[in-house]
Design a protein around this motif. Structure first.
Motif, short mmCIF file in Angstrom:
data_model
loop_
_atom_site.label_atom_id
_atom_site.label_comp_id
_atom_site.label_asym_id
_atom_site.label_seq_id
_atom_site.Cartn_x
_atom_site.Cartn_y
_atom_site.Cartn_z
N GLU A 51 -71.12 -94.31 41.82
CA GLU A 51 -72.48 -92.85 41.13
C GLU A 51 -71.54 -92.98 40.08
O GLU A 51 -72.27 -92.03 38.95
CB GLU A 51 -72.87 -92.13 42.47
N SER A 52 -70.96 -92.01 39.99
CA SER A 52 -69.98 -91.14 38.80
C SER A 52 -69.54 -91.61 37.89
O SER A 52 -69.92 -91.25 36.79
CB SER A 52 -68.71 -90.05 39.64
N ALA A 53 -68.90 -92.99 38.01
CA ALA A 53 -68.57 -94.04 36.55
C ALA A 53 -69.99 -94.31 36.18
O ALA A 53 -69.87 -94.25 34.71
CB ALA A 53 -67.80 -94.99 37.53
N LYS A 54 -71.15 -94.62 37.19
CA LYS A 54 -72.03 -94.86 35.95
C LYS A 54 -72.59 -94.19 35.85
O LYS A 54 -73.48 -93.94 34.31
CB LYS A 54 -73.28 -96.07 37.33
N ARG A 55 -72.85 -92.52 35.99
CA ARG A 55 -73.23 -91.49 35.21
C ARG A 55 -72.15 -91.65 33.75
O ARG A 55 -73.10 -91.11 32.85
CB ARG A 55 -73.25 -90.40 36.20
N GLU A 56 -71.19 -91.80 33.91
CA GLU A 56 -70.31 -91.37 33.19
C GLU A 56 -70.41 -92.76 31.69
O GLU A 56 -70.69 -92.38 31.22
CB GLU A 56 -68.83 -91.70 33.20
#
Length: 70
Positions: A51-56
């Protein structure tokens, strides 16, 4: 093999010239419009479970949209 084409949100057609580079979130492509002008198109992938990579990735897309408006 047929050449790859892209359609912009405004309806323009862009033809792939060649791949310029590949990074963590996507691929930079050199493309050409029907008038022969060249542009860089960045294909961004959001295929990740993190999820952190998706937000980035989504943040980077938003920054590109803001830059386009200037």
């Amino acid at each position: 093999m047929p050449s790859r084409t892209y359609c912009t949100p405004k309806g323009s057609t862009l033809s792939l010239v060649r791949q310029l580079g590949k990074g963590q979130f996507g691929i930079a492509q050199l493309v050409r419009n029907r008038q022969g002008q060249h542009f860089v198109l960045k294909e961004v992938s959001v295929r990740t479970r993190d999820e952190s990579a998706k937000r980035e990735v989504l943040r980077e897309v938003e920054l590109m949209r803001e830059a386009e408006d200037r």
